[in-house]
Write a protein that holds these residues in place. Structure first.
Motif, PDB file in Angstrom:
ATOM      1  N   PRO A  49       0.830  -1.208   0.000  1.00  0.00           N
ATOM      2  CA  PRO A  49       0.000   0.000   0.000  1.00  0.00           C
ATOM      3  C   PRO A  49       0.862   1.253   0.000  1.00  0.00           C
ATOM      4  O   PRO A  49       1.836   1.347   0.750  1.00  0.00           O
ATOM      5  N   MET A  50       0.504   2.210  -0.866  1.00  0.00           N
ATOM      6  CA  MET A  50       1.222   3.479  -0.958  1.00  0.00           C
ATOM      7  C   MET A  50       1.211   4.178   0.394  1.00  0.00           C
ATOM      8  O   MET A  50       0.185   4.227   1.063  1.00  0.00           O
ATOM      9  N   GLY A  51       2.346   4.665   0.810  1.00  0.00           N
ATOM     10  CA  GLY A  51       2.437   5.403   2.065  1.00  0.00           C
ATOM     11  C   GLY A  51       3.879   5.523   2.486  1.00  0.00           C
ATOM     12  O   GLY A  51       4.777   4.996   1.824  1.00  0.00           O
ATOM     13  N   PRO A  52       4.135   6.215   3.597  1.00  0.00           N
ATOM     14  CA  PRO A  52       5.522   6.434   4.021  1.00  0.00           C
ATOM     15  C   PRO A  52       6.293   5.134   4.236  1.00  0.00           C
ATOM     16  O   PRO A  52       7.475   5.051   3.900  1.00  0.00           O
ATOM     17  N   GLU A  53       5.654   4.099   4.791  1.00  0.00           N
ATOM     18  CA  GLU A  53       6.377   2.870   5.091  1.00  0.00           C
ATOM     19  C   GLU A  53       6.868   2.181   3.820  1.00  0.00           C
ATOM     20  O   GLU A  53       8.012   1.734   3.738  1.00  0.00           O
ATOM     21  N   ALA A  54       5.996   2.098   2.831  1.00  0.00           N
ATOM     22  CA  ALA A  54       6.371   1.409   1.596  1.00  0.00           C
ATOM     23  C   ALA A  54       7.275   2.251   0.709  1.00  0.00           C
ATOM     24  O   ALA A  54       7.951   1.729  -0.174  1.00  0.00           O
ATOM     25  N   SER A  55       7.289   3.555   0.942  1.00  0.00           N
ATOM     26  CA  SER A  55       7.966   4.449   0.005  1.00  0.00           C
ATOM     27  C   SER A  55       9.465   4.532   0.214  1.00  0.00           C
ATOM     28  O   SER A  55      10.177   5.016  -0.661  1.00  0.00           O
ATOM     29  N   GLN A  56       9.944   4.129   1.390  1.00  0.00           N
ATOM     30  CA  GLN A  56      11.371   4.286   1.627  1.00  0.00           C
ATOM     31  C   GLN A  56      11.826   3.339   2.729  1.00  0.00           C
ATOM     32  O   GLN A  56      11.073   3.028   3.649  1.00  0.00           O
ATOM     33  N   ALA A  57      13.100   2.919   2.622  1.00  0.00           N
ATOM     34  CA  ALA A  57      13.711   2.144   3.704  1.00  0.00           C
ATOM     35  C   ALA A  57      14.137   3.084   4.822  1.00  0.00           C
ATOM     36  O   ALA A  57      14.086   2.734   5.998  1.00  0.00           O
TER      37      ALA A  57
END
Lengths: 123, 314
Positions: B286-294
């Motif tokens: 799901p798109m969001g801060p968690e998925a967007s970057q390590a």
């Protein structure tokens, strides 16, 4: 502390060319205040594009807030344009939303100040 | 379909001198700039950006949304690949064959496209080498960083578009042009890789309302994370404004640092992207801060700790 005319001004009216925009850090605010000179008065807006929740800063370079023709404030993340007098987005991803106004006052020496102190410290 | 990816992105902009200043600082080379006509800004391998005033009559018409992106020029491997694109797309739309041999058409959402046999020149430059314990990649006495080392964009990496119809975009790029979906951020859209390019993505689509259709950002690859950090820090020191980063994305593993720009889109430095082949099984998150970057960091001015109290200020 209340920002009265004893506090140092953000800048003086004479420091700004006609139509010029500049961003200023204000203690307690997490984003700058954009000051735009319009004749002998000024408009103040938070440097927060309403495209994303919470807002993101708009200049592509320090103080580079205006579009090429200097007719609108522009967010240089995704090209939103805002009316300088009303803050309303007229083009771009936040169409119809508006910038947050910062009421400004000019003291008798031409110094530009926020009219009210920030409410608490933003994080 | 043997497509490599974007060779050139063509823009019609509001403030040509501002774009010239920005792209020069970003590290692209321009030999033909004039304030009236703009110029061509090239990375080291010859891929790049064309900047024109937005009312330049040589530009394709703008989308109604006013996006500054006016044309994507996609490189293909050879003349046979160009013929294959022409044959496929001519089935349901007009495809023009221009005097220079390139093709011109539109995708299903009205984005203007050109195809040509790529003119990119492969680079003979080493990538960043990292010394790990028991696994040194650099020979003795070879330095990992110097303050003035080059950190120039090497090649145009990818373009990200706001699109109102994700299914339509996938239908065109995957089903007609043979792109592979590498991963998907649910709620935003898919990352796409053309068949003749192993990079995790050359295109990424983000679902938006129709009035936002246009370019979201573009990115060039640098030689590694150290070059990316240096290039971004040099921008910050000159007063340019970060939008997001530095950090490292999860999907694609690419290091990122996005800067706002007078092109009316973000312009990203990118490094060390994953490569894939057709054995790859696409992921979804799901798109969001968690998925967007390590991880995500924020730049600050140089500072150093000292010995005792009253040491250096910063």
């Amino acid at each position: 502390m209340s920002p009265g005319t004893d506090d140092p001004p953000l800048c003086r009216l004479d420091d700004l060319a006609q139509g010029e925009a500049r961003g200023f850090d204000v203690p307690g605010l997490r984003a700058k205040v954009i000051v735009v000179r319009r004749g002998d008065t000024v408009r103040g807006w938070r440097d927060l594009c309403p495209h994303y929740a919470g807002g993101t800063p708009m200049a592509w370079k320090r103080d580079a807030y205006l579009n090429g023709a200097r007719t609108h404030l522009a967010c240089h993340a995704h090209g939103a344009w805002f009316d300088i007098d009303t803050g309303v987005c007229v083009q771009g991803p936040c169409l119809g939303k508006r910038l947050t106004r910062v009421p400004l006052k000019i003291d008798d020496k031409g110094g530009i100040h926020p009219e009210r102190p920030p409410r608490g410290r933003e994080t | 379909m043997q497509i490599i990816g974007p060779d050139l992105l063509v823009f019609g902009v509001d403030d040509v001198p501002a774009c010239h200043e920005f792209l020069s600082a970003y590290g692209l080379d321009c030999a033909d700039y004039t304030p009236e006509k703009g110029g061509t800004y090239l990375a080291l391998d010859g891929t790049g950006l064309v900047i024109r005033p937005r009312n330049d009559p040589s530009l394709p018409l703008a989308l109604k949304t006013g996006t500054t992106l006016r044309l994507q020029v996609l490189g293909v491997v050879d003349a046979a690949a160009l013929d294959a694109v022409e044959a496929e797309l001519s089935r349901d739309r007009q495809v023009l064959r221009l005097a220079d041999g390139s093709l011109r058409t539109q995708d299903d959402q009205g984005f203007e496209l050109a195809f040509r046999v790529t003119t990119r020149k492969p680079l003979d430059m080493p990538g960043e080498k990292v010394n790990a314990p028991y696994a040194p990649a650099r020979p003795a006495n070879a330095l990992g960083v110097t303050q003035d080392m080059p950190a120039k964009p090497r090649t145009l990496s990818h373009v990200v578009l706001f699109v109102p119809d994700i299914d339509g975009a996938v239908g065109f790029y995957r089903d007609r042009l043979g792109f592979r979906i590498t991963d998907t951020l649910t709620g935003a859209g898919p990352f796409l890789r053309p068949q003749a390019n192993p990079d995790h993505h050359t295109h990424f689509f983000i679902r938006t309302p129709p009035y936002m259709q246009g370019i979201e950002h573009l990115a060039f690859h640098l030689g590694g994370p150290t070059e990316l950090m240096l290039a971004g820090s040099r921008m910050m020191e000159q007063g340019y404004e970060s939008f997001w980063g530095p950090g490292r994305h999860k999907f694609g593993s690419n290091w990122f640092w996005y800067f706002k720009s007078p092109l009316a889109c973000n312009v990203e430095f990118d490094a060390d992207m994953d490569t894939h082949d057709d054995d790859w099984a696409p992921r979804e998150a799901p798109m969001g801060p968690e998925a967007s970057q390590a991880f995500l960091m924020q730049w600050r001015a140089k500072w150093a700790p000292g010995g005792g109290p009253g040491g250096p200020k910063g």
